[in-house]
Design an enzyme around this catalytic site. Structure first.
Site, PDB file in Angstrom:
ATOM      1  N   HIS A   1       0.841  -1.199   0.000  1.00  0.00           N
ATOM      2  CA  HIS A   1       0.000   0.000   0.000  1.00  0.00           C
ATOM      3  C   HIS A   1       0.884   1.260   0.000  1.00  0.00           C
ATOM      4  O   HIS A   1       0.660   2.187  -0.791  1.00  0.00           O
ATOM      5  CB  HIS A   1      -0.904  -0.027   1.236  1.00  0.00           C
ATOM      6  CG  HIS A   1      -1.720   1.206   1.430  1.00  0.00           C
ATOM      7  ND1 HIS A   1      -3.054   1.291   1.087  1.00  0.00           N
ATOM      8  CD2 HIS A   1      -1.394   2.431   1.931  1.00  0.00           C
ATOM      9  CE1 HIS A   1      -3.506   2.503   1.367  1.00  0.00           C
ATOM     10  NE2 HIS A   1      -2.519   3.214   1.886  1.00  0.00           N
ATOM     11  N   GLU A   2       1.907   1.271   0.843  1.00  0.00           N
ATOM     12  CA  GLU A   2       2.787   2.446   0.924  1.00  0.00           C
ATOM     13  C   GLU A   2       3.597   2.614  -0.360  1.00  0.00           C
ATOM     14  O   GLU A   2       3.779   3.733  -0.844  1.00  0.00           O
ATOM     15  CB  GLU A   2       3.711   2.323   2.147  1.00  0.00           C
ATOM     16  CG  GLU A   2       2.988   2.493   3.468  1.00  0.00           C
ATOM     17  CD  GLU A   2       2.223   3.812   3.565  1.00  0.00           C
ATOM     18  OE1 GLU A   2       2.800   4.867   3.287  1.00  0.00           O
ATOM     19  OE2 GLU A   2       1.023   3.778   3.893  1.00  0.00           O
TER      20      GLU A   2
ATOM     21  N   HIS B   1       1.545   4.302  -2.989  1.00  0.00           N
ATOM     22  CA  HIS B   1       1.501   5.768  -2.887  1.00  0.00           C
ATOM     23  C   HIS B   1       2.694   6.367  -3.639  1.00  0.00           C
ATOM     24  O   HIS B   1       2.562   7.385  -4.317  1.00  0.00           O
ATOM     25  CB  HIS B   1       1.578   6.214  -1.420  1.00  0.00           C
ATOM     26  CG  HIS B   1       0.263   6.159  -0.680  1.00  0.00           C
ATOM     27  ND1 HIS B   1      -0.886   6.745  -1.154  1.00  0.00           N
ATOM     28  CD2 HIS B   1      -0.063   5.621   0.533  1.00  0.00           C
ATOM     29  CE1 HIS B   1      -1.872   6.558  -0.271  1.00  0.00           C
ATOM     30  NE2 HIS B   1      -1.402   5.864   0.743  1.00  0.00           N
TER      31      HIS B   1
ATOM     32  N   GLU C   1      -6.172   6.985  -1.318  1.00  0.00           N
ATOM     33  CA  GLU C   1      -6.182   5.796  -0.463  1.00  0.00           C
ATOM     34  C   GLU C   1      -6.743   4.574  -1.195  1.00  0.00           C
ATOM     35  O   GLU C   1      -6.205   3.475  -1.104  1.00  0.00           O
ATOM     36  CB  GLU C   1      -7.001   6.053   0.809  1.00  0.00           C
ATOM     37  CG  GLU C   1      -6.289   6.916   1.824  1.00  0.00           C
ATOM     38  CD  GLU C   1      -4.930   6.356   2.199  1.00  0.00           C
ATOM     39  OE1 GLU C   1      -4.767   5.139   2.270  1.00  0.00           O
ATOM     40  OE2 GLU C   1      -4.012   7.163   2.389  1.00  0.00           O
TER      41      GLU C   1
HETATM   42 ZN   LIG Z   1      -2.357   5.222   2.366  1.00  0.00          ZN
END
Ligand SMILES: [Zn+2]
Length: 285
Positions: free
Chosen positions: A146-147, A150, A204
């Site tokens: 997830h990071e 980004h 997100e």
């Molecule tokens: Zn996030």
């Protein structure tokens, strides 16, 4: 050694920046199996953002080292690196320049429930999130994926662009200070924007989608992204909000969104598992 003065662009008015042609609406990645596609407003170059991120990352690590919490070796750091390498190998699905990124993984031994990935691939995990949530490899991969997503989507660059639009990131460059001090002050400002300012709901959702695809392709069971969310939700019921949750609200809705992605990514996970099993079955020598 850096001799160059820190970006002149910050002391320019937004109008001049725009007229220099630094603005643009682009999508930083290909859509992948989960179909992430959105045009992004970028007012700064990726190189400028990477430079700020690198300074902020270095500062973070220097501070941890001075407190004695910067982990230099050991099984926990090795574990993180192994997981990171598997995920990083899959990032080329989304963009073809990540092989040239100067990826780094650091571990800080502090009771903080947080993890980040700065623009350009600078990953930080705290021992707090791993130990207190008793994360499995798959759950670490879910958070890290997830990071990383980004960073792949350049959401930090987008946030800095938005701050420039609101002219909240402009004061430091004009202050009279030695270059080194100015650079650090600017990096601190950037770090605040990159790490503490929450991402938008759009960002997100993109990071959840891309992150779950990355972990699946790397051979981690994507269902562990859901169990990780459950652990985060449980951690937030103790009264204190974990740092990670202040920027990543967990909830039923998020778990539901992740569940809905599973049919898209489980086949990718199964394929990688079969490939790995086939490779392991080949007699050596
Ligand atoms: Zn996030």
């Amino acid at each position: 050694m850096k001799t160059r003065r820190f970006p002149v662009w910050l002391s320019l008015s937004l109008g001049i920046v725009l007229s220099l042609g630094l603005s643009g609406c682009v999508s930083s990645t290909t859509p992948g199996a989960v179909g992430v596609q959105r045009s992004q407003l970028m007012l700064v170059s990726a190189g400028q953002v990477s430079q700020m991120a690198e300074t902020a990352f270095r500062e973070q690590n220097t501070q941890a080292a001075s407190k004695g919490t910067f982990v230099r070796s050991g099984p926990e750091l090795d574990r993180l690196k192994r997981i990171a390498n598997r995920l990083i190998a899959q990032t080329r699905v989304y963009r073809d320049d990540t092989a040239q990124w100067a990826w780094q993984v650091v571990l800080i031994d502090e009771p903080v429930i947080n993890a980040t990935c700065y623009p350009g691939g600078k990953i930080t995990f705290y021992t707090g999130i791993i130990r207190q949530l008793r994360l499995t490899d798959g759950e670490i991969a879910a958070i890290m994926g997830h990071e990383i997503a980004h960073a792949l989507r350049e959401h930090g660059r987008e946030k800095i662009s938005q701050s420039m639009l609101q002219q909240t990131l402009a004061g430091v460059a004009v202050a009279v200070a030695p270059d080194k001090q100015r650079e650090v002050a600017l990096a601190n400002q950037a770090a605040t924007i990159l790490v503490q300012l929450p991402y938008s709901r759009h960002m997100e959702l993109e990071a959840d989608k891309m992150g779950i695809e990355l972990m699946a392709r790397a051979g981690f069971d994507p269902r562990e992204a859901v169990s990780m969310q459950r652990k985060l939700m449980a951690a937030s019921q103790g009264g204190r909000t974990p740092e990670f949750l202040s920027t990543h609200p967990a909830g039923e809705r998020r778990m539901q969104d992740l569940n809905e992605l599973l049919p898209l990514v489980i086949p990718l996970y199964e394929r990688t598992r079969q490939e790995n099993a086939a490779a392991a079955a080949v007699p050596r020598g």
